[in-house]
Design a protein around this motif. Sequence first.
Motif, PDB file in Angstrom:
ATOM      1  N   PRO A  90      61.024  19.576 -31.131  1.00  0.00           N
ATOM      2  CA  PRO A  90      61.682  20.100 -32.322  1.00  0.00           C
ATOM      3  C   PRO A  90      61.600  21.649 -32.184  1.00  0.00           C
ATOM      4  O   PRO A  90      62.415  22.520 -32.528  1.00  0.00           O
ATOM      5  N   ALA A  91      60.467  22.292 -31.810  1.00  0.00           N
ATOM      6  CA  ALA A  91      60.301  23.648 -31.691  1.00  0.00           C
ATOM      7  C   ALA A  91      61.071  24.164 -30.770  1.00  0.00           C
ATOM      8  O   ALA A  91      61.877  25.548 -30.832  1.00  0.00           O
ATOM      9  N   SER A  92      61.201  23.611 -29.494  1.00  0.00           N
ATOM     10  CA  SER A  92      61.999  24.059 -28.418  1.00  0.00           C
ATOM     11  C   SER A  92      63.584  23.925 -28.797  1.00  0.00           C
ATOM     12  O   SER A  92      64.289  25.043 -28.564  1.00  0.00           O
ATOM     13  N   ALA A  97      68.173  27.692 -30.550  1.00  0.00           N
ATOM     14  CA  ALA A  97      69.493  27.453 -31.315  1.00  0.00           C
ATOM     15  C   ALA A  97      69.908  28.830 -31.511  1.00  0.00           C
ATOM     16  O   ALA A  97      71.099  29.135 -31.549  1.00  0.00           O
ATOM     17  N   LYS A  98      69.303  29.965 -31.391  1.00  0.00           N
ATOM     18  CA  LYS A  98      69.606  31.236 -31.705  1.00  0.00           C
ATOM     19  C   LYS A  98      70.392  31.855 -30.496  1.00  0.00           C
ATOM     20  O   LYS A  98      71.186  32.889 -30.512  1.00  0.00           O
ATOM     21  N   ASP A 216      68.304  14.530 -26.636  1.00  0.00           N
ATOM     22  CA  ASP A 216      67.484  14.917 -27.448  1.00  0.00           C
ATOM     23  C   ASP A 216      68.172  15.508 -28.688  1.00  0.00           C
ATOM     24  O   ASP A 216      67.883  15.237 -29.916  1.00  0.00           O
ATOM     25  N   LEU A 217      68.958  16.227 -28.488  1.00  0.00           N
ATOM     26  CA  LEU A 217      69.571  16.927 -29.458  1.00  0.00           C
ATOM     27  C   LEU A 217      70.714  16.071 -29.992  1.00  0.00           C
ATOM     28  O   LEU A 217      71.045  16.425 -31.337  1.00  0.00           O
ATOM     29  N   TYR A 218      71.516  15.375 -29.224  1.00  0.00           N
ATOM     30  CA  TYR A 218      72.638  14.607 -29.850  1.00  0.00           C
ATOM     31  C   TYR A 218      72.201  13.315 -30.718  1.00  0.00           C
ATOM     32  O   TYR A 218      72.584  13.113 -31.665  1.00  0.00           O
ATOM     33  N   LEU A 219      71.305  12.622 -30.121  1.00  0.00           N
ATOM     34  CA  LEU A 219      70.880  11.336 -30.649  1.00  0.00           C
ATOM     35  C   LEU A 219      69.556  11.655 -31.510  1.00  0.00           C
ATOM     36  O   LEU A 219      68.492  11.185 -31.451  1.00  0.00           O
TER      37      LEU A 219
END
Length: 758
Positions: A90-92, A97-98, A216-219
Amino acid sequence: MLRNLPRDPKARSSMLVALFTLLLLRGRIADLPKGVLARLRSVAARPDVSQEELAQALQQVYIDEPDGSKTLLVPYKGRISKVPIKPTSPASLAGNAKRFPLVPTSHKPSLDKTFLRQLFAIMRIAFPSWHSKESLILVSHSFFLVLRTVLSVGVARLDGRIVRDLVKADGVGFLKGLGLWFLLAIPSTYTNSMIRHLQAKLSLRMRTRLTRYTDDLYLSSAPDLRYYRVAMEAGLDDVDQYITGDIGAFCDALSGIYGNVLKPSLDLVLFTSQLSRSLGIRGTAMLFLNYYLTAKILRAVTPAFGRLAAVEARLEGEYRAGMGRVGRESEEVAFYGGGLQERSILWRAYLRLIKHVNSIYKIRIAYEWTEDFVIKYLWSAAGYCLISIPVFFTRRRHVGVQTQGPKPHEGADNEVANRTETYISSRRLLLSLADAGGRLMYAYKDLLELAGLTTRLYTLLSTLHNLPPLPAPLASSSDKAVVALRNVDVAIPTTAPAFAAAAESESGSGKGSGTVLVRGLSFELEQGEHLMITGSNGVGKTAIARVLAGLWAAQGGGAVSRPLGKSGVFVVPQRAYMVTGTLLDQIIYPDTYPQFAASGNTHKELMEILTAVNLAYLPAREGGWTTRKEWRDVLSGGEKQRMGMARVFYHRPKFAILDECTSAVSSDVEGRMYEHAKSLGITLITISLRPTLMRYHTQLLTIPGDGTGRWTLKRIGTAEERMDLDREIVSLEHRLAEVAQWETRLGELERLLSAQEA
């Protein structure tokens, strides 16, 4: 050995390059047979696993590692391969995101600063560090690209030397040249093969890295649930096309464009520097003038390939989504006999795609005609002119061919042979230079297409990154588990604020608030108090379930309180979902087999669950717990709904939301399942129109659906409810008393109609 090298500096440099390349490859070539034999011995020594172990690997799927990663078990050729998978932290995800701000929908793909920013943001994911495997492959690829350019220069020089020795009739020099030719052929062919191999491997590694990151981002799990909300709140459709098609096309284009830009650019620099020695100042100036004119002509006639590629990918996604829809809804389509209608819909989508592709082909006709003329013929003519400059202007003097040989007091005149050598070497360099220029000009078109694919992939990643998480529900304040809604407006979600602001900045007006279905809903449900939600179709009953489950955010400033996790609230939707896997996976979903094994549950307990839902015959009928089938097609509608109830009994949550999940089950089996759920201590929140289910509940929430958003909550069995029932009985009795009057009136109307017909 150095004494045997030719005295010609050009030949010496070519031979030194070949020897250096052989020294680099010598260890690898010598160790290659040993490595292959060792690998074959190790493979032959490994025994084949048994059928039970293969079945266990298929059932288990993966192994949880202590560091949080997973090891996939992949049966392959009678053995089990282990593939380590490390999920993105989650940190990555938060750190990346920025780098993905939203891009206005009006943005058109082109070679500008926006394209570079998008490309670098994606490459930070594809190349996470300088010591990653992707970076090492890129360095190796670059090395072989440079080596091929160096070898090309050596081959050009050697070609000229061989022709020179032929003109001089120097047999020894000719044989040495042939020897060097075959010597250079070894690293040259190996280099070409490695370039293609590394390019394909680089594309595959980047695709794997980007696909894992996107998955990982989508699901994502709650509170993000991007796979559920991306279409409704972000307006992004056909995500499957983005992930399965666009990522692969982007990686192929990026890995190909690197070699198509680096190698020709390096060729232009090295070949131009080599030619400048023989062409002189005039020839070099004309060479650069040729570069400039070619770039200006092709830039003027190049269409917007980036935009065309983006539109083609979108139309391809629409056609693919249509085919997937028919596959998913094939039974419903067959019941209605809608094959012709679906064919018309798909054919229209296909024709839109083909029409666009044909328009691209028509646009390419003029471009490719101009491109071929400039690259193949204009550059070849320019090459002849450039080669003629040293002959006609720089070194012009009379040279004759000696037919009788030199006189005794004169040496041999090798001017013709030397000039032939210069011509052949320059000619070969110019041909290679024309090829490099052509590939570089072709690369401009590829760059435009890469810009379109980059915009598509960046749109997916930026949309997923900017989709805000859902507000987390409040945990129960007391030790006793409670599900509560406090002054909540149940409304259809609208576009997320970030996307609404972007749309408002472009169009000047944003979307309004969502349609409110239920206003100010408030209730508190403790364990043991069962709630039934009823009302006509389309009034918002399922919407309340979505708010309770955390799929929709509570509107109107209200708050939701419920136990967290699937052990707190478990939802069974009306449309039963059958997961890909074994029969055992259908019962324990969403748990996996490793979680089932760690929980201590047994197959005997699973059989008791199937008995409770009247499905005890399934393991024997379908071939056991490890049978893998397309369960969506194998099980009937009632069996799938009963399997949904079996999942409730397996997980034993504190609260179970049952959304019309027994509509295809007979009343007697339905009653037994409800009684069994209550005996397990599961508090029921049922959404149904069946009055027979009221006996299993203590509270009744009614949604009239008159457009005002009002609702009523009553306790079943109270004096108020009995008064309502009495009033309804009196109303029905009054209607029954009027039956004789209406029958008399009906007879009068029939007599009047008979008289008119006569």
